[in-house]
Design an enzyme around this catalytic site. Sequence first.
Site, PDB file in Angstrom:
ATOM      1  N   ASP A 254       0.870  -1.172   0.000  1.00 39.03           N
ATOM      2  CA  ASP A 254       0.000   0.000   0.000  1.00 39.03           C
ATOM      3  C   ASP A 254       0.912   1.228   0.000  1.00 39.03           C
ATOM      4  O   ASP A 254       2.095   1.123   0.324  1.00 39.03           O
ATOM      5  CB  ASP A 254      -0.878  -0.046   1.257  1.00 39.03           C
ATOM      6  CG  ASP A 254      -1.591   1.252   1.520  1.00 39.03           C
ATOM      7  OD1 ASP A 254      -2.262   1.753   0.598  1.00 39.03           O
ATOM      8  OD2 ASP A 254      -1.485   1.773   2.652  1.00 39.03           O
TER       9      ASP A 254
ATOM     10  N   ASP B 193      -0.255   5.057   0.897  1.00 36.31           N
ATOM     11  CA  ASP B 193      -0.533   6.063   1.922  1.00 36.31           C
ATOM     12  C   ASP B 193      -0.538   5.442   3.315  1.00 36.31           C
ATOM     13  O   ASP B 193      -1.345   4.565   3.613  1.00 36.31           O
ATOM     14  CB  ASP B 193      -1.873   6.743   1.653  1.00 36.31           C
ATOM     15  CG  ASP B 193      -1.829   7.579   0.383  1.00 36.31           C
ATOM     16  OD1 ASP B 193      -0.813   8.254   0.174  1.00 36.31           O
ATOM     17  OD2 ASP B 193      -2.796   7.540  -0.393  1.00 36.31           O
TER      18      ASP B 193
END
Length: 262
Positions: free
Chosen positions: A8, A10
Amino acid sequence: MLKALIFDVDGTLAETEDLHRQAFNRAFAELGLPWHWDEALYADLLTVMGGKERLAHYIDTQHAPEAKALRGLSPEIHARKTVAYGALVAEIGLPLRPGIARLIAEARAAGIRLAVATTTSRPNVDRLLAANFPPDAAPFDVIAAGDEAKRKKPAPDVFLLALAGLNVAASEAVAFEDSAAGISSARAAGLPVLATRSRYTDSHRLDGAFSAVSDLGEPDRPHRHIAGVAWPGGVVDLAGLIRWHETLDGQSTPVQAIGTNR
Ligand SMILES: [Mg+2]
């Protein structure tokens, strides 16, 4: 056999979330909107994945009477927000979280493939990478981002897209996440998930990960173990990940998920 790591962006590669919040506030101010997202409100809004979706949710729930007109303004707000985010990255910088650069380097040296699976827009990913890697480095083999996936997290689409791009099975990869929706997304794609708590994770749960830690850690700056599988020396390294993955040995339900409830 472990063949790939999928990250991922953020909150996982970098603590980007507060820059996104500030970028939204800049866009609101530019358009004369009397809105301000403080940290508490943004922590709530982060349960909605994707910037455009987050903005739509805010308008629908906080400004319901004018929602129709404001929705028409959404593309302009989001476009300005993306520009503001780029400016903030340039102004403030956006360092990778502890252990990320080290683990990426270890994986590349070992021929392990690397991917990104994120709901954030592709320009935001490119800015983060440009700020942290040499121009010709191309640390990730596959970048699955933003609207390329039909449904946002917690749907599995973006992780499935990354797996397809890598041409590896979910049983041959490990995902790295910092949010409940992200963990659900990766799990729904069949991936085991290692969770690193980020600045905004506190309001979320890390259930479903096989291991939860404060960050990946560095030898001189070990992480804090939260739940599940623990890592020697407080460091998640490639050797440790390979050792853990070998213990799965092709079991159909390999992941002993934690219920951290924190
Ligand atoms: Mg995240």
